[in-house]
Design a protein around this motif. Sequence first.
Motif, PDB file in Angstrom:
ATOM      1  N   GLU A   1      36.501  25.136  37.703  1.00  0.00           N
ATOM      2  CA  GLU A   1      37.854  25.096  38.268  1.00  0.00           C
ATOM      3  C   GLU A   1      38.922  24.890  37.191  1.00  0.00           C
ATOM      4  OE1 GLU A   1      38.123  20.478  39.834  1.00  0.00           O
ATOM      5  OE2 GLU A   1      38.613  22.141  41.177  1.00  0.00           O
ATOM      6  N   GLU A   2      38.500  24.576  35.957  1.00  0.00           N
ATOM      7  CA  GLU A   2      39.473  24.488  34.852  1.00  0.00           C
ATOM      8  C   GLU A   2      40.215  25.822  34.715  1.00  0.00           C
ATOM      9  OE1 GLU A   2      40.368  21.909  33.241  1.00  0.00           O
ATOM     10  OE2 GLU A   2      41.751  22.928  31.856  1.00  0.00           O
ATOM     11  N   MET A   3      39.523  26.912  35.062  1.00  0.00           N
ATOM     12  CA  MET A   3      40.124  28.242  34.905  1.00  0.00           C
ATOM     13  C   MET A   3      41.213  28.528  35.935  1.00  0.00           C
ATOM     14  SD  MET A   3      37.035  30.781  33.691  1.00  0.00           S
ATOM     15  CE  MET A   3      35.631  29.937  34.385  1.00  0.00           C
ATOM     16  N   THR A   4      41.412  27.556  36.848  1.00  0.00           N
ATOM     17  CA  THR A   4      42.531  27.721  37.800  1.00  0.00           C
ATOM     18  C   THR A   4      43.814  27.107  37.232  1.00  0.00           C
ATOM     19  OG1 THR A   4      42.069  25.619  38.904  1.00  0.00           O
ATOM     20  CG2 THR A   4      40.941  27.576  39.766  1.00  0.00           C
ATOM     21  N   THR A   5      43.770  26.523  36.036  1.00  0.00           N
ATOM     22  CA  THR A   5      44.982  25.842  35.539  1.00  0.00           C
ATOM     23  C   THR A   5      45.918  26.802  34.815  1.00  0.00           C
ATOM     24  OG1 THR A   5      43.861  25.269  33.490  1.00  0.00           O
ATOM     25  CG2 THR A   5      43.722  23.676  35.290  1.00  0.00           C
ATOM     26  N   HIS A   6      45.489  27.983  34.498  1.00  0.00           N
ATOM     27  CA  HIS A   6      46.339  29.023  33.886  1.00  0.00           C
ATOM     28  C   HIS A   6      47.253  29.561  34.981  1.00  0.00           C
ATOM     29  CE1 HIS A   6      47.376  32.922  32.078  1.00  0.00           C
ATOM     30  NE2 HIS A   6      46.713  33.551  33.025  1.00  0.00           N
ATOM     31  N   LYS A   7      48.568  29.380  34.817  1.00  0.00           N
ATOM     32  CA  LYS A   7      49.453  29.907  35.871  1.00  0.00           C
ATOM     33  C   LYS A   7      50.820  30.284  35.322  1.00  0.00           C
ATOM     34  CE  LYS A   7      49.128  26.336  38.622  1.00  0.00           C
ATOM     35  NZ  LYS A   7      48.506  25.066  38.166  1.00  0.00           N
TER      36      LYS A   7
ATOM     37  N   LYS B   1      46.008  30.848  19.997  1.00  0.00           N
ATOM     38  CA  LYS B   1      45.790  29.430  19.722  1.00  0.00           C
ATOM     39  C   LYS B   1      47.135  28.696  19.664  1.00  0.00           C
ATOM     40  CE  LYS B   1      42.682  29.062  16.496  1.00  0.00           C
ATOM     41  NZ  LYS B   1      42.090  28.857  15.136  1.00  0.00           N
ATOM     42  N   SER B   2      48.109  29.376  19.076  1.00  0.00           N
ATOM     43  CA  SER B   2      49.406  28.705  18.828  1.00  0.00           C
ATOM     44  C   SER B   2      50.156  28.403  20.126  1.00  0.00           C
ATOM     45  CB  SER B   2      50.282  29.606  17.953  1.00  0.00           C
ATOM     46  OG  SER B   2      50.677  30.743  18.719  1.00  0.00           O
ATOM     47  N   THR B   3      49.793  29.058  21.214  1.00  0.00           N
ATOM     48  CA  THR B   3      50.573  28.889  22.460  1.00  0.00           C
ATOM     49  C   THR B   3      50.268  27.564  23.156  1.00  0.00           C
ATOM     50  OG1 THR B   3      48.865  29.998  23.747  1.00  0.00           O
ATOM     51  CG2 THR B   3      50.634  31.382  22.848  1.00  0.00           C
ATOM     52  N   GLN B   4      49.215  26.867  22.702  1.00  0.00           N
ATOM     53  CA  GLN B   4      48.794  25.655  23.426  1.00  0.00           C
ATOM     54  C   GLN B   4      49.879  24.589  23.414  1.00  0.00           C
ATOM     55  OE1 GLN B   4      44.323  24.683  22.832  1.00  0.00           O
ATOM     56  NE2 GLN B   4      44.992  25.676  20.911  1.00  0.00           N
ATOM     57  N   THR B   5      50.673  24.584  22.332  1.00  0.00           N
ATOM     58  CA  THR B   5      51.641  23.489  22.184  1.00  0.00           C
ATOM     59  C   THR B   5      53.075  23.970  22.415  1.00  0.00           C
ATOM     60  OG1 THR B   5      51.725  24.085  19.864  1.00  0.00           O
ATOM     61  CG2 THR B   5      50.182  22.316  20.487  1.00  0.00           C
ATOM     62  N   MET B   6      53.231  25.166  22.970  1.00  0.00           N
ATOM     63  CA  MET B   6      54.577  25.714  23.150  1.00  0.00           C
ATOM     64  C   MET B   6      55.230  25.167  24.419  1.00  0.00           C
ATOM     65  SD  MET B   6      54.271  29.731  22.186  1.00  0.00           S
ATOM     66  CE  MET B   6      53.986  30.284  20.512  1.00  0.00           C
TER      67      MET B   6
ATOM     68  N   PRO C   1      50.441  26.743  28.759  1.00  0.00           N
ATOM     69  CA  PRO C   1      49.805  25.931  27.722  1.00  0.00           C
ATOM     70  C   PRO C   1      48.281  25.902  27.830  1.00  0.00           C
ATOM     71  CG  PRO C   1      51.736  24.818  28.574  1.00  0.00           C
ATOM     72  CD  PRO C   1      51.554  26.033  29.429  1.00  0.00           C
ATOM     73  N   ASN C   2      47.754  26.103  29.064  1.00  0.00           N
ATOM     74  CA  ASN C   2      46.288  26.074  29.230  1.00  0.00           C
ATOM     75  C   ASN C   2      45.639  27.447  29.094  1.00  0.00           C
ATOM     76  OD1 ASN C   2      46.694  23.428  29.848  1.00  0.00           O
ATOM     77  ND2 ASN C   2      45.210  23.428  31.526  1.00  0.00           N
ATOM     78  N   THR C   3      46.468  28.486  28.878  1.00  0.00           N
ATOM     79  CA  THR C   3      45.899  29.841  28.894  1.00  0.00           C
ATOM     80  C   THR C   3      44.784  30.006  27.861  1.00  0.00           C
ATOM     81  OG1 THR C   3      47.987  30.743  29.654  1.00  0.00           O
ATOM     82  CG2 THR C   3      46.446  32.296  28.627  1.00  0.00           C
TER      83      THR C   3
ATOM     84  N   CYS D   1      42.779  27.850  26.508  1.00  0.00           N
ATOM     85  CA  CYS D   1      41.551  27.153  26.912  1.00  0.00           C
ATOM     86  C   CYS D   1      40.863  27.919  28.048  1.00  0.00           C
ATOM     87  CB  CYS D   1      41.916  25.746  27.378  1.00  0.00           C
ATOM     88  SG  CYS D   1      40.616  24.976  28.317  1.00  0.00           S
ATOM     89  N   CYS D   2      41.645  28.370  29.022  1.00  0.00           N
ATOM     90  CA  CYS D   2      41.042  29.116  30.146  1.00  0.00           C
ATOM     91  C   CYS D   2      40.419  30.424  29.665  1.00  0.00           C
ATOM     92  CB  CYS D   2      42.101  29.413  31.206  1.00  0.00           C
ATOM     93  SG  CYS D   2      42.705  27.938  32.022  1.00  0.00           S
ATOM     94  N   ALA D   3      41.097  31.091  28.736  1.00  0.00           N
ATOM     95  CA  ALA D   3      40.567  32.366  28.239  1.00  0.00           C
ATOM     96  C   ALA D   3      39.273  32.141  27.455  1.00  0.00           C
ATOM     97  CB  ALA D   3      41.606  33.066  27.374  1.00  0.00           C
ATOM     98  N   ARG D   4      39.173  31.026  26.740  1.00  0.00           N
ATOM     99  CA  ARG D   4      37.926  30.726  26.033  1.00  0.00           C
ATOM    100  C   ARG D   4      36.813  30.425  27.033  1.00  0.00           C
ATOM    101  NH1 ARG D   4      38.726  26.403  21.376  1.00  0.00           N
ATOM    102  NH2 ARG D   4      36.505  26.877  21.102  1.00  0.00           N
ATOM    103  N   LEU D   5      37.186  29.746  28.127  1.00  0.00           N
ATOM    104  CA  LEU D   5      36.182  29.465  29.169  1.00  0.00           C
ATOM    105  C   LEU D   5      35.725  30.769  29.819  1.00  0.00           C
ATOM    106  CD1 LEU D   5      37.572  26.286  30.956  1.00  0.00           C
ATOM    107  CD2 LEU D   5      35.329  26.528  29.857  1.00  0.00           C
TER     108      LEU D   5
END
Length: 678
Positions: free
Chosen positions: A11-17, A75-80, A99-101, A103-107
Amino acid sequence: MASGTALIYDEEMTTHKLLWSDPVCDIEVPERLSSSYDQLKRYHLVERCVHVPAREASQEEILLVHSSEHLEVAKSTQTMNEEELKKVSGNYDAFFFHPNTYCCARLAVGATLELVDAVMSGKVRNGMALVRPPGHHSQRNAANGFCLFNNVAIAAEYAKLKYGLQRILIVDWDVHHGQGTQYIFEEDPSVLYFSWHRYEHQEFWPSLKESDYDAVGLGKGKGFNINLPWNKVGMGNSDYLAAFFHVLLPMAFEFDPELVIVSSGYDSGIGDPEGQMNATPEVFAHLTHFVMQLANGKLCVILEGGYHLKSLSESVCMTVRTLLGDPVPQITGEMAPCLSAVESIQNVRAAHKSYWKWLMYEDTSFLQNLSTKSLLLKKANPNPSTEHESKITNNDETVKVERFLELHMKNILFPVPPIKTATTDSRGSVHLLPVPVHFVKEIDKTEIKALVSGFYADIVKEDKNLLSLGSILAILDKILKKEVCNGIAESPTCSVSVAVALRHSVRFGFQRVLCIFVGDMEIIPNTEDGKILMIHICEKEQSGKTRSKHYISLNWKEDAEGNDFFPAVLGFILPVAYSYQPNLTVIAVGPNRSLGISGISLLFSLLQGLAESRILAVIKDTEINVMQSVAKALVGASAPQFGVYVPPTQEKVNKIKILRDQFQQEWKMLQCSVKDGI
Ligand SMILES: NCCCNCCCCCC(O)(O)C(F)(F)F
Ligand SMILES: [Zn+2]
C-alpha cells in the motif's frame, strides 16, 4: 512442476499522488490500486495466492534500462516542494511527481523483479504485481504518460541477465501504445514485444507514426516488434480474441518464449474514459488463459493502466482467478470482429510476412490497393462512425457502467466446482492417471443396460461398451450439475460412446455441444439442428459425408518430426469454436488418430477457455499415453509440452485457407482479411 500464484501488493505505492490540478493526469489515482486489492479480497482471491512482498529496486537494477541522468532527476524530486515538483513535471509529457514518487517507482520495479524471481525460481507458477506508477511509456532518459521507470522493460533485462533467458515475450494489452518498451527493445531479437492500442490513424495519444502496424523493429530486431493499431473506438471481446487467434498466438508459439511478461493495462476494458472500448472483464480471463499456455506457464502479469475503478477491479479479479486455474467464464457478446479490426489484423500480418515462418504463404496481394483505399476512406470521411456503437461517451456514463457491470458480473461469476476432473473407467485404469482425479462411482451394469436400451438402443448394439457408457453418463451428470469442471473416460468404441454422450447432453439441456473427434469415426451423429457442431479431424476424407456449417471435416496428418498443428488450432478450430460459443465441449480420440500427443494436448489446453471449461474427454481404451497427457491438461497439472514447433507446409496452410474461405461467413471469428473491394 511449479504451482501456485503469487500476488504482490504494497500500500506504500498508493502514496504517489497528484498535488495540483491537471486534467490529463488526474485519472491516475491511488484508489486504482486499493480498489483492485479490495475487490480481490471480496472474491476471496487474496487468500488463495502466495503473498510475495515488494521491495525497492536498487539503482543498478533501474540502470539496466534508464540513464543515470534520468535516475538522478527522479532521485532529486524526493526533497522538492510543490512548486519545484510542478516545474520538473512540466519537462515531461503527461507525468507528475510527488515527494514519494521516487520511492513508489522503486517499489513498482522491485515488486516486478520479485515476481520474476518467484516465477523463475519455481516458487510459484505465475503471478500478478499490482503496482503504480505504471511503466510502459517511460524511456531510457524520460518519464512519460504517468510512467517514471519502465517496470516491465527492466524485468525483461533483469531476467535475461540473471537467468540467461534468450526469448522473452512481452504482451501489452493496455489501450495505449507502450512506445517506451518499443524503443527499448526495437533492435533486440530476444524480446518479442506485442502491443495493441487505440490509434485512430495517429489521432490518439501519443500520436506516433511508429505506433502503426508497419513498425516491425529495427536491424536484428526486425519482426520482433508487433503493433496492432485500433483505428476506431468501441472495440470489443471478439476483436480482442481475433487479434489473439490471428496475430499474437501464432507469433508467440513460433517464438516459443521462456518467460511471458504482460503489461496488463485494463483501460482497454469497457467504461474506461481513456480507451472508450467495449470489452467486458471476462475477456481478460480468456487473454490470460491463452498466455498461460506459453513458456510452460511461466507468466508475470504487471499492472499498467486502467481508470474506471469498477471495470479495472473486476478485470483484475478475472485475471487472478484465471492465473489460479479457475474455470474460464463464458465470453459474452457477438463473436464477430468489426471491419476496422480485421483490416488492422490483415495489415499487421502482411507487415510481418517476411519475418515469420507461419506467415510465409500469407496472401498480401491486397497491399497494392487496400491500404491506400482505407487511407482514402479515412480522408474521405474524417469522422467515420465507429463500427460498434461506443457504449460509453462521457463521465456520467461512469455510473451507468457501474450498474451495467454489477449485473454483468452476476451473470458471469459462477461457483468454482470443488473438483476439477472426474473419471471412472471399466478396468480401473484410473490409477494409471498421473494426477489426482475424482472417481465418480462404480458403474452398475443392469442400471446402464436399462437406460441405454431406452433412449440409445439404436446406437448401442452390443454389450461390450456398457461400462464405458455408464462412466460417461455418470461423468456427464456431474458436469451437468456443475459438481465437476471436466471429466475423462475411456472407451473401446469411441464413436458409440460419443454418439450417446452427445445425445444425452442435448437431451439434458446443453443447447450447443462442440465435439472434436480425432481419428476414424464409424457413426457420424446428426448435426442438422445445430445443437451439435462436429469438427472431425482425420487423415482422409470420411466417405460420403459432405461438409456443412455444423459438420466440418479437417483432414490433417501431423508431421512426424514435431507439432505442426498450431495454425489449424489457432487459425481455424478456436475461431470456429468461439463463434459457436458451446456450453459443453466433447473431445474424443478414437482409432487411427492422425494427431500426435502434442497436437492433442494443444487442443485440450486451448479449448478450456470455452463452455466455462466444461470438457468431456473420451479416449480409446488402448491409448494410455494420450489418457495420461489429457488428464494432466484437464487437471491443469502443468502447461503441457506442445512438442517441437514445426511451421506448416504450404499444402496445410492452403487447407486452412480453403476452409476459412468456406466458413467465414457462418463462423465470423475466422475473418482475418478484408474481402477485396470492401
Ligand atoms: N492530450 C494528452 C493526453 C495524455 N494522455 C496520457 C495517457 C497516459 C496513459 C498511461 C497508461 O494507461 O498507458 C499507463 F499504462 F501507462 F498507465
Ligand atoms: Zn494505458
